[in-house]
Scaffold this motif. Structure first.
Motif, mmCIF file in Angstrom:
data_model
loop_
_atom_site.group_PDB
_atom_site.id
_atom_site.type_symbol
_atom_site.label_atom_id
_atom_site.label_comp_id
_atom_site.label_asym_id
_atom_site.label_seq_id
_atom_site.Cartn_x
_atom_site.Cartn_y
_atom_site.Cartn_z
ATOM 1 N N MET A 1 30.571 7.387 28.825
ATOM 2 C CA MET A 1 30.468 8.842 28.709
ATOM 3 C C MET A 1 30.636 9.263 27.258
ATOM 4 N N GLU B 1 31.843 11.455 24.221
ATOM 5 C CA GLU B 1 33.031 12.268 24.003
ATOM 6 C C GLU B 1 32.735 13.450 23.095
ATOM 7 N N ASN C 1 32.886 17.972 27.566
ATOM 8 C CA ASN C 1 32.131 16.984 26.804
ATOM 9 C C ASN C 1 30.732 16.795 27.385
ATOM 10 N N LYS D 1 27.665 15.203 29.248
ATOM 11 C CA LYS D 1 27.502 14.375 30.443
ATOM 12 C C LYS D 1 28.797 14.235 31.234
ATOM 13 N N GLU D 2 29.626 15.266 31.202
ATOM 14 C CA GLU D 2 30.912 15.235 31.880
ATOM 15 C C GLU D 2 30.983 16.336 32.928
ATOM 16 N N THR D 3 31.782 16.108 33.959
ATOM 17 C CA THR D 3 32.109 17.149 34.929
ATOM 18 C C THR D 3 33.599 17.419 34.860
ATOM 19 N N ILE D 4 33.968 18.677 34.601
ATOM 20 C CA ILE D 4 35.368 19.074 34.665
ATOM 21 C C ILE D 4 35.526 20.067 35.810
ATOM 22 N N SER E 1 25.932 18.872 31.673
ATOM 23 C CA SER E 1 27.374 18.827 31.871
ATOM 24 C C SER E 1 27.748 19.914 32.872
ATOM 25 N N GLN F 1 35.710 14.423 36.302
ATOM 26 C CA GLN F 1 36.449 13.421 35.537
ATOM 27 C C GLN F 1 37.796 13.965 35.066
ATOM 28 N N ARG F 2 37.847 15.268 34.776
ATOM 29 C CA ARG F 2 39.096 15.899 34.335
ATOM 30 C C ARG F 2 39.316 17.190 35.104
ATOM 31 N N ASP G 1 43.188 13.768 33.604
ATOM 32 C CA ASP G 1 42.049 13.173 34.295
ATOM 33 C C ASP G 1 42.342 13.129 35.794
#
Length: 346
Positions: free
Chosen positions: A1, A3, A34, A36-39, A211, A227-228, A242
């Motif tokens: 992933m 950052e 970030n 390509k991230e899922t929060i 994202s 992820q977070r 996380d």
């Protein structure tokens, strides 16, 4: 992933001016996303999570709603200062949102295909109607909407709840946004359809290189997507970490309550699910100390007088805002963790 941070919210405070006074809906929220991230931003109804996201999307209802302070950094710019004209170049194009109730947000007088293509035509003025229709069909296939040619000619009331939610996803993705906000995307859907929507969004993140910011109160959804996690209460972030850290070693009493209210298939305890006592504070007059103090059975005198700072744990960026982690409160923390059945404490 990757950052690399694509979106950053810094000390955001949002208020609404009402006849009763100023409602401090968001009170100094900071988070980042970030590539390509899922929060996930989780919390009870009324905690300010949807208001904060609508503000980030430029959808804050003015003049009643106003940004008191803070920055929203996207594309190297503070978009919090954007004019409505500047916002229109971003909304639906760079940032997009899946709203909570499809039947409310979909226009009952317009065919599905026309509604999906609307944003695409707005942001691509040189595109013909035939080209737009081809794009609509391709995005409907991408979100696994059955019989796309027939369904693009139908009206929202002719579709099932799960199909309407897929239409909302298609509308949000039609312009390939960099950031996708999902506001309670599985609310009012049965568990089978919920699972399908979760699988769909997990797959789409890789296919369309976007994202995702997930807004929910359902920690079961969070476990399979994010992820977070940012835990929000009374307009503030009270814990961050996380997914593994939050589920295996939560720190804030409010997070303990949220996790305790989720049913578990592997639980041997057949007692009733935990319910957090009391009600959230009145944000017309927020409390001076910790906003959760009045509902927390581990609260100390200082909790009601002074707002706690951040206490950090490990190398994964986990932190919480709770006086239990002050060195002088070590005995109180040990007592609280024993009551929760913890075998150890930090």
């Amino acid at each position: 992933m990757s950052e690399q941070t694509i979106l950053s919210v810094r000390d955001l405070a949002v208020s609404f001016d009402t006849y009763a006074g100023e409602v401090q809906a968001v009170r100094g929220v900071t988070w980042h996303l970030n590539e390509k991230e899922t929060i996930a931003i989780v919390g009870e109804s009324g905690c300010g999570k949807t208001v904060s996201i609508q503000t980030v999307m430029g959808l804050l209802q003015k003049p009643a709603g106003r940004i008191k302070r803070g920055e929203i950094i996207f594309g190297g710019q503070n978009v919090a200062d954007f004019t409505p004209k500047q916002w229109r170049t971003i909304q639906g194009n760079e940032m997009s949102m899946i709203f909570q109730d499809p039947l409310t947000y979909l226009n009952p007088t317009m065919r599905v295909g026309e509604q999906i293509s609307e944003a695409y035509l707005e942001h691509n003025p040189g595109v013909t109607r035939a080209q737009a229709n081809e794009r609509v069909l391709s995005i409907m296939r991408l979100v696994s909407l059955p019989s796309p040619v027939q369904n693009m000619r139908r009206y929202p009331n002719q579709l099932s709840g799960g199909m309407r939610q897929r239409v909302m996803v298609a509308m949000a993705l039609i312009c390939d946004p960099k950031v996708l906000f999902a506001d309670e995307p599985t609310t009012a859907l049965d568990v089978t359809i919920q699972a399908q929507i979760i699988d769909l969004m997990n797959g789409l993140k890789e296919k369309v290189n976007t994202s995702i910011v997930l807004i929910t109160h359902d920690l079961g959804v969070v476990a399979n997507m994010a992820q977070r996690i940012y835990v929000m209460y009374a307009g503030q972030i009270v814990e961050h970490g996380d997914v593994d850290s939050i589920f295996s070693s939560p720190k804030h009493p409010y997070t303990w309550g949220l996790l305790g209210s989720v049913p578990r298939l592997d639980s041997k305890n057949k007692s009733r699910l935990y319910s957090i006592p009391g009600t959230p504070p009145d944000l017309l007059a927020p409390p001076a100390g910790c906003p959760f103090a009045a509902r927390c059975k581990y609260a100390m005198n200082i909790c009601k007088r002074q707002t706690p700072g951040q206490y950090h744990f490990g190398k994964q960026g986990q932190y919480t805002c709770c006086w239990l982690y002050e060195p002088q409160a070590k005995e109180r923390l040990h007592q609280a963790q024993q009551q929760r059945g913890c075998a150890h404490h930090d």
